[in-house]
Design a protein around this motif. Structure first.
Motif, PDB file in Angstrom:
ATOM      1  N   MET A   1    -105.267 -24.294  77.689  1.00  0.00           N
ATOM      2  CA  MET A   1    -104.530 -24.694  76.483  1.00  0.00           C
ATOM      3  C   MET A   1    -103.134 -24.070  76.448  1.00  0.00           C
ATOM      4  SD  MET A   1    -107.453 -24.910  73.491  1.00  0.00           S
ATOM      5  CE  MET A   1    -108.161 -23.292  73.757  1.00  0.00           C
ATOM      6  N   ALA A   2    -103.019 -22.818  76.904  1.00  0.00           N
ATOM      7  CA  ALA A   2    -101.712 -22.154  76.932  1.00  0.00           C
ATOM      8  C   ALA A   2    -100.779 -22.855  77.918  1.00  0.00           C
ATOM      9  CB  ALA A   2    -101.871 -20.682  77.313  1.00  0.00           C
ATOM     10  N   ARG A   3    -101.311 -23.217  79.101  1.00  0.00           N
ATOM     11  CA  ARG A   3    -100.497 -23.949  80.075  1.00  0.00           C
ATOM     12  C   ARG A   3    -100.014 -25.267  79.482  1.00  0.00           C
ATOM     13  NH1 ARG A   3    -104.879 -22.718  83.475  1.00  0.00           N
ATOM     14  NH2 ARG A   3    -104.410 -20.876  84.691  1.00  0.00           N
ATOM     15  N   LYS A   4    -100.909 -25.971  78.796  1.00  0.00           N
ATOM     16  CA  LYS A   4    -100.548 -27.261  78.201  1.00  0.00           C
ATOM     17  C   LYS A   4     -99.472 -27.103  77.137  1.00  0.00           C
ATOM     18  CE  LYS A   4    -104.811 -29.776  79.083  1.00  0.00           C
ATOM     19  NZ  LYS A   4    -106.000 -30.408  78.500  1.00  0.00           N
ATOM     20  N   LEU A   5     -99.593 -26.085  76.285  1.00  0.00           N
ATOM     21  CA  LEU A   5     -98.602 -25.867  75.234  1.00  0.00           C
ATOM     22  C   LEU A   5     -97.235 -25.557  75.835  1.00  0.00           C
ATOM     23  CD1 LEU A   5     -97.682 -25.497  72.309  1.00  0.00           C
ATOM     24  CD2 LEU A   5     -98.596 -23.166  72.384  1.00  0.00           C
ATOM     25  N   LEU A   6     -97.197 -24.665  76.810  1.00  0.00           N
ATOM     26  CA  LEU A   6     -95.928 -24.314  77.442  1.00  0.00           C
ATOM     27  C   LEU A   6     -95.332 -25.517  78.176  1.00  0.00           C
ATOM     28  CD1 LEU A   6     -96.824 -20.749  78.747  1.00  0.00           C
ATOM     29  CD2 LEU A   6     -95.193 -21.299  76.922  1.00  0.00           C
ATOM     30  N   SER A   7     -96.171 -26.268  78.869  1.00  0.00           N
ATOM     31  CA  SER A   7     -95.694 -27.450  79.592  1.00  0.00           C
ATOM     32  C   SER A   7     -95.189 -28.523  78.640  1.00  0.00           C
ATOM     33  CB  SER A   7     -96.806 -28.009  80.483  1.00  0.00           C
ATOM     34  OG  SER A   7     -97.128 -27.083  81.499  1.00  0.00           O
ATOM     35  N   ARG A   8     -95.895 -28.721  77.546  1.00  0.00           N
ATOM     36  CA  ARG A   8     -95.489 -29.722  76.542  1.00  0.00           C
ATOM     37  C   ARG A   8     -94.109 -29.372  75.970  1.00  0.00           C
ATOM     38  NH1 ARG A   8    -100.010 -29.728  73.925  1.00  0.00           N
ATOM     39  NH2 ARG A   8     -99.448 -28.222  72.334  1.00  0.00           N
ATOM     40  N   LYS A   9     -93.823 -28.086  75.885  1.00  0.00           N
ATOM     41  CA  LYS A   9     -92.520 -27.645  75.377  1.00  0.00           C
ATOM     42  C   LYS A   9     -91.455 -27.645  76.474  1.00  0.00           C
ATOM     43  CE  LYS A   9     -93.592 -24.968  71.376  1.00  0.00           C
ATOM     44  NZ  LYS A   9     -92.611 -25.711  70.605  1.00  0.00           N
ATOM     45  N   GLY A  10     -91.854 -27.952  77.713  1.00  0.00           N
ATOM     46  CA  GLY A  10     -90.902 -27.960  78.810  1.00  0.00           C
ATOM     47  C   GLY A  10     -90.526 -26.575  79.285  1.00  0.00           C
ATOM     48  N   VAL A  11     -91.414 -25.620  79.065  1.00  0.00           N
ATOM     49  CA  VAL A  11     -91.139 -24.229  79.416  1.00  0.00           C
ATOM     50  C   VAL A  11     -91.597 -23.942  80.841  1.00  0.00           C
ATOM     51  CG1 VAL A  11     -91.687 -21.824  78.868  1.00  0.00           C
ATOM     52  CG2 VAL A  11     -91.364 -23.478  77.028  1.00  0.00           C
ATOM     53  N   ALA A  12     -90.673 -23.461  81.655  1.00  0.00           N
ATOM     54  CA  ALA A  12     -91.035 -22.989  82.987  1.00  0.00           C
ATOM     55  C   ALA A  12     -91.632 -21.598  82.834  1.00  0.00           C
ATOM     56  CB  ALA A  12     -89.796 -22.941  83.877  1.00  0.00           C
TER      57      ALA A  12
END
Length: 88
Positions: free
Chosen positions: A21-32
């Motif tokens: 879920m953390a990976r998905k949230l960061l990815s959804r925000k476009g965060v590397a």
């Protein structure tokens, strides 16, 4: 394009649902982010535990700020504080 100007590091494992879920949230925000998998690199776990003062995964750092785990990061996002921290 990443919104983060600050380095984001997440200590995680493959199977942990909160890590996913953390990976998905960061990815959804476009965060590397750097994903340090303590299941693949067990020598990193003591480093994570020392830095975070916790033994559970994920442990997320934005710059030198220890955000905590997924629920901590999600709470910051819901309060509108996560984007500010990422952009600092």
């Amino acid at each position: 394009m990443s919104i983060a100007t600050t380095k984001v590091i997440m200590y995680s494992t493959a199977a942990c649902p909160y890590c996913v879920m953390a990976r998905k949230l960061l990815s959804r925000k476009g965060v590397a982010f750097e994903d340090i998998r303590v299941d693949q690199h067990p020598e990193q776990r003591p480093i994570m535990e020392r830095r975070a003062g916790r033994t559970s995964v994920p442990q997320i750092f934005i710059g030198e700020v220890h955000v905590g785990g997924f629920t901590d990061m999600q709470a910051l996002d819901q309060q509108g504080e996560l984007d500010k921290l990422l952009a600092s």
